[in-house]
Design a protein around this motif. Structure first.
Motif: not given
Length: 419
Positions: A118-142
């Motif tokens: 349900t909730y998780v913590i995104i670690p430092r290395e994911i953020l440094i490597c620009d792997c947390l991406l903003k998403y503008a779609g209208d459905a989560f499953f996409y």
């Protein structure tokens, strides 16, 4: 922050736990996971436990969260990232961060980060490597399907061809060439067909093979040859079980052989068929991931030497591939909803993941904040005879050509039982 998550403790030992997450550090981000698409790679991790290359040796004492195809909403941002992310934004994640060559990845390696939670913590290395991406779609499953689509896109980009008289390789499938997708009517194959027909580097001939008539019929109904023809692609679906010599039949349409062959099943005869289909400078892309570490097949090395045939293998896509997937979904160029055949809640993930190889159909999509048995979309109408939730879902899906959609997701999230 309390979370519920499915964690791996060992071989086929997955448990739904409730526990406290630590406070995020300044270089971390807390997210609310909404959806996770259950991947066969998670099944392989469950089968192998601590022997899996991405799963830590001490999972029996320090279990990690499974699931890596997830999408949701940013909840809280550490100070170091407040100029880039804000609470309330949707996100998708590229789990293969490859930070300093590490094999670690969400869904395998982290105690506090994985998709089946349900909730998780995104670690430092994911953020440094620009792997947390903003998403503008209208459905989560996409957003959840962006990761498997990035693997598909990465495979298409990794194929290559030689340049006469030089040692420069031309990356990507051959534009205007002949392409064969073997064992390609499964969920990942559907994504590949959708991408190839709609990307900006298309073949003129595209043959998709399988030995399952029902899967081929569904694929042909969803992505029709007529639709492909509008984009300049001659798309054919071939059941190789119907031919004594399917290679000879396919070569009637590509007399000089195929420029690109993708193998989507780790089966020796399928790999060897791919080799025999290759034309001069043909590239065989071994996309399927075998469980058997000694898996092998014969390859014609006479043709390697004299006809420049070659092979490439890919396992996952990179962040640019995922951005391409998100962009194509947001613009409506591709619709990978056809990959999804089942939905479930978080309380069904452990059993589904362990038995994934035995469950027919395509992608199994989990909504992590609800309680729901694994349910086939094709069963909605029957279940709707006694359950108003599925009655409405059946009506929504039927009006969308039998495919899962944003409207169905919204209704499910508003009306299903909370976990």
């Amino acid at each position: 922050m309390q979370t519920k998550a499915v964690r791996i403790y060992g071989v086929n030992d997955l448990r739904l736990d409730t526990f406290e997450l630590p406070e995020i550090a300044d270089d971390e981000v807390l997210v609310h996971v909404i959806s996770d698409s259950i991947c066969m790679s998670s099944h392989k991790a469950a089968m192998q436990g601590a022997s899996h290359k991405r799963v830590p040796n001490d999972v029996a004492e320090n279990p990690t969260i499974i699931g890596h195809e997830f999408c949701g909403i940013i909840e809280k941002v550490g100070k170091a990232w407040q100029d880039k992310f804000s609470p309330g934004e949707k996100f998708a994640i590229q789990p293969a961060h490859n930070y300093k060559g590490s094999q670690e990845a969400p869904g395998y390696s982290y105690r506090w980060c994985g998709g089946d939670a349900t909730y998780v913590i995104i670690p430092r290395e994911i953020l440094i490597c620009d792997c947390l991406l903003k998403y503008a779609g209208d459905a989560f499953f996409y957003g959840s399907l962006a990761e498997p689509m990035s693997c598909i896109i990465g495979g298409a980009h990794a194929s290559y061809h030689t340049t006469n008289g030089s040692y420069v390789h031309d990356m990507g499938i051959k534009e205007g060439g002949c392409l064969a997708l073997l064992a390609g009517a499964g969920p990942m194959g559907l994504g590949m067909i959708d991408y190839i027909v709609n990307c900006d580097r298309r073949p003129r001939l595209f043959i998709v093979t399988d030995i399952d008539a029902a899967r081929l019929a569904r694929a042909a109904q969803i992505i029709t040859p007529e639709k492909a023809a509008k984009n300049g692609v001659k798309l054919m679906y071939v059941n190789t079980a119907n031919f004594d010599d399917p290679i000879a039949y396919m070569k009637e349409f590509a007399p000089d052989g195929f420029d690109d062959v993708f193998v989507y099943a780790p089966v020796k005869p399928v790999v060897e068929m791919g080799d025999r289909l290759l034309g001069r400078d043909g590239c065989l892309n071994f996309f399927a991931g075998p469980v058997n570490t000694a898996f092998s097949a014969e390859f014609n090395f006479y043709n390697v030497h004299y006809a420049s045939t070659h092979i490439v293998g890919t396992s996952g896509g990179n962040t640019d591939d995922m951005r391409e997937a998100l962009s194509m979904m947001e613009s409506g160029k591709i619709n990978p909803a056809a990959m999804i055949t089942h939905i479930c809640g978080l309380d069904s993930v452990a059993e589904t993941t362990i038995n994934l190889d035995k469950i027919p159909g395509g992608k199994k999509l989990c909504y992590t904040n609800i309680s729901l048995p694994l349910t086939a979309i094709s069963d909605f109408a029957k279940l709707g005879e006694s359950d108003p939730l599925f009655k409405t879902l059946a009506e929504i899906v039927e009006s969308n050509g039998g495919l899962w959609c944003a409207e169905a997701e919204k209704y499910l999230l508003a009306n299903a039982k909370a976990i």
